[in-house]
Design a protein around this motif. Structure first.
Motif, PDB file in Angstrom:
ATOM      1  N   ILE A 119      -5.712   7.522   8.826  1.00 40.12           N
ATOM      2  CA  ILE A 119      -4.487   7.713   7.940  1.00 40.12           C
ATOM      3  C   ILE A 119      -4.602   6.905   6.811  1.00 40.12           C
ATOM      4  O   ILE A 119      -4.664   5.812   6.950  1.00 40.12           O
ATOM      5  CB  ILE A 119      -3.191   7.522   8.685  1.00 40.12           C
ATOM      6  N   ILE A 120      -4.602   7.440   5.622  1.00 41.93           N
ATOM      7  CA  ILE A 120      -4.560   6.711   4.355  1.00 41.93           C
ATOM      8  C   ILE A 120      -3.201   7.068   3.711  1.00 41.93           C
ATOM      9  O   ILE A 120      -2.611   7.729   3.586  1.00 41.93           O
ATOM     10  CB  ILE A 120      -5.729   7.576   3.740  1.00 41.93           C
ATOM     11  N   ARG A 121      -2.500   5.724   3.404  1.00 43.25           N
ATOM     12  CA  ARG A 121      -1.479   5.519   2.975  1.00 43.25           C
ATOM     13  C   ARG A 121      -1.533   4.646   1.494  1.00 43.25           C
ATOM     14  O   ARG A 121      -2.316   3.720   1.638  1.00 43.25           O
ATOM     15  CB  ARG A 121      -0.202   5.137   3.582  1.00 43.25           C
ATOM     16  N   GLU A 122      -1.003   5.011   0.578  1.00 45.67           N
ATOM     17  CA  GLU A 122      -1.032   4.580  -0.769  1.00 45.67           C
ATOM     18  C   GLU A 122       0.599   4.043  -1.070  1.00 45.67           C
ATOM     19  O   GLU A 122       1.639   4.528  -0.714  1.00 45.67           O
ATOM     20  CB  GLU A 122      -1.178   5.554  -1.826  1.00 45.67           C
ATOM     21  N   ARG A 123       0.284   2.851  -1.765  1.00 46.62           N
ATOM     22  CA  ARG A 123       1.608   2.087  -2.203  1.00 46.62           C
ATOM     23  C   ARG A 123       1.509   1.541  -3.259  1.00 46.62           C
ATOM     24  O   ARG A 123       0.300   1.078  -3.833  1.00 46.62           O
ATOM     25  CB  ARG A 123       2.110   1.065  -1.215  1.00 46.62           C
ATOM     26  N   GLN A 124       2.386   1.365  -3.990  1.00 45.54           N
ATOM     27  CA  GLN A 124       2.422   0.735  -5.511  1.00 45.54           C
ATOM     28  C   GLN A 124       2.593  -0.780  -5.439  1.00 45.54           C
ATOM     29  O   GLN A 124       3.470  -1.313  -4.891  1.00 45.54           O
ATOM     30  CB  GLN A 124       3.487   1.473  -6.392  1.00 45.54           C
ATOM     31  N   GLN A 127       1.757  -5.556 -10.759  1.00 45.29           N
ATOM     32  CA  GLN A 127       0.633  -6.483 -11.224  1.00 45.29           C
ATOM     33  C   GLN A 127       1.492  -7.659 -12.009  1.00 45.29           C
ATOM     34  O   GLN A 127       2.726  -7.430 -12.682  1.00 45.29           O
ATOM     35  CB  GLN A 127      -0.354  -6.003 -12.063  1.00 45.29           C
ATOM     36  N   PRO A 128       1.051  -8.749 -12.407  1.00 44.36           N
ATOM     37  CA  PRO A 128       1.610  -9.904 -13.078  1.00 44.36           C
ATOM     38  C   PRO A 128       1.764  -9.261 -14.729  1.00 44.36           C
ATOM     39  O   PRO A 128       2.558  -9.801 -15.285  1.00 44.36           O
ATOM     40  CB  PRO A 128       0.539 -11.067 -12.775  1.00 44.36           C
ATOM     41  N   ASP A 129       0.662  -8.656 -14.910  1.00 52.72           N
ATOM     42  CA  ASP A 129       0.867  -8.223 -16.321  1.00 52.72           C
ATOM     43  C   ASP A 129       1.867  -7.042 -16.802  1.00 52.72           C
ATOM     44  O   ASP A 129       2.164  -6.674 -17.620  1.00 52.72           O
ATOM     45  CB  ASP A 129      -0.275  -7.953 -16.928  1.00 52.72           C
ATOM     46  N   GLY A 130       2.604  -6.715 -15.740  1.00 48.75           N
ATOM     47  CA  GLY A 130       3.510  -5.608 -15.766  1.00 48.75           C
ATOM     48  C   GLY A 130       3.164  -4.327 -15.516  1.00 48.75           C
ATOM     49  O   GLY A 130       3.864  -3.251 -15.493  1.00 48.75           O
ATOM     50  N   THR A 131       1.830  -4.050 -15.246  1.00 50.29           N
ATOM     51  CA  THR A 131       1.427  -3.035 -14.945  1.00 50.29           C
ATOM     52  C   THR A 131       1.581  -2.727 -13.354  1.00 50.29           C
ATOM     53  O   THR A 131       1.772  -3.438 -12.518  1.00 50.29           O
ATOM     54  CB  THR A 131      -0.062  -2.534 -15.542  1.00 50.29           C
ATOM     55  N   THR A 132       1.282  -1.466 -13.040  1.00 43.54           N
ATOM     56  CA  THR A 132       1.211  -1.050 -11.580  1.00 43.54           C
ATOM     57  C   THR A 132      -0.089  -0.648 -10.919  1.00 43.54           C
ATOM     58  O   THR A 132      -0.810  -0.126 -12.038  1.00 43.54           O
ATOM     59  CB  THR A 132       2.313  -0.026 -11.362  1.00 43.54           C
ATOM     60  N   GLU A 133      -0.376  -0.684  -9.845  1.00 43.62           N
ATOM     61  CA  GLU A 133      -1.886  -0.191  -9.281  1.00 43.62           C
ATOM     62  C   GLU A 133      -1.429   0.243  -8.240  1.00 43.62           C
ATOM     63  O   GLU A 133      -0.576  -0.388  -7.128  1.00 43.62           O
ATOM     64  CB  GLU A 133      -2.732  -1.479  -9.247  1.00 43.62           C
ATOM     65  N   MET A 134      -2.062   1.194  -7.625  1.00 40.79           N
ATOM     66  CA  MET A 134      -2.021   1.952  -6.161  1.00 40.79           C
ATOM     67  C   MET A 134      -3.131   1.612  -5.370  1.00 40.79           C
ATOM     68  O   MET A 134      -4.262   1.446  -5.782  1.00 40.79           O
ATOM     69  CB  MET A 134      -1.852   3.668  -6.477  1.00 40.79           C
TER      70      MET A 134
END
Length: 201
Positions: A119-124, A127-134
């Motif tokens: 089962i693959i689950r993604e979460r947001q 990041q310290p620079d204000g961006t987001t990564e999945m």
């Protein structure tokens, strides 16, 4: 020269090649006259030999030097095994260790239903620079290892099989990974098939 530890590691990661090598060695030995009488339960029909400088499984010589010198492995009555024979016996008797290998060979899908074994689950993730990564996280589901052709059927059809090729039915080529529900359904179907075979006999 391949060091014993390197050859043993290769055999662990290549179980099908290990089995092929073991069966090739077994073909060089005389066919055991009583091997069909050993077809009981789930154990492979193999009788170990305990002779000096002889591998207990394939019955071929083990060497101190040369291509087959790397025979590091467990000793039975002080008799050393070929590295491929060590892994092959594990494949046949402790195949639960092959879960990862078999799952990868099936592309991480159930052999019957095709459903994913993970089962693959993604979460947001912020990041310290204000961006987001999945970020994807894999969760392994419960898996069960099963013989494609059931061993009771192999035993029933023993007369049509040759030595040592029949031993492949205990190895990776006849093993598959199933989800529990699919394993239960397959077992029920096989039980019904076995009952019909008994009535027909």
């Amino acid at each position: 020269m391949i060091l014993p530890t390197s050859l043993a590691a290769f055999c662990v990661t290549h179980p099908l090649l290990s089995e092929t090598a073991t069966l090739a060695l077994m073909r060089r030995s005389p066919e055991p006259e009583d091997w069909r009488s050993l077809l009981r339960g789930r154990r492979p029909p193999v009788r170990f030999v305990h002779e000096k400088a002889t591998c207990p499984l394939c019955r071929q010589p083990t060497y101190d030097m040369g291509a087959w010198w790397p025979v590091a492995g467990p000793a039975t009555h002080n008799r050393f095994w070929h590295a491929c024979c060590v892994q092959t016996w594990r494949n046949w008797t402790a195949y639960s260790d092959l879960g990862g290998y078999l799952s990868a060979r099936q592309n991480w899908k159930c052999a019957i239903s095709g459903e994913p074994l993970q089962i693959i689950r993604e979460r947001q993730i912020d990041q310290p620079d204000g961006t987001t990564e999945m970020m994807a996280t894999r969760y392994a589901t419960r898996i069960e290892i099963d013989h494609r052709i059931p061993l009771w059927q192999v035993r029933a059809e023993a007369e049509s099989h040759r030595w040592p090729d029949i031993l492949r039915y205990w190895g990776p080529s006849n093993l598959q990974v199933l989800l529990p529900a699919m394993h239960v359904a397959k077992t029920k179907q096989e039980a019904a098939d076995r009952a019909r075979a008994r009535v027909a006999a």
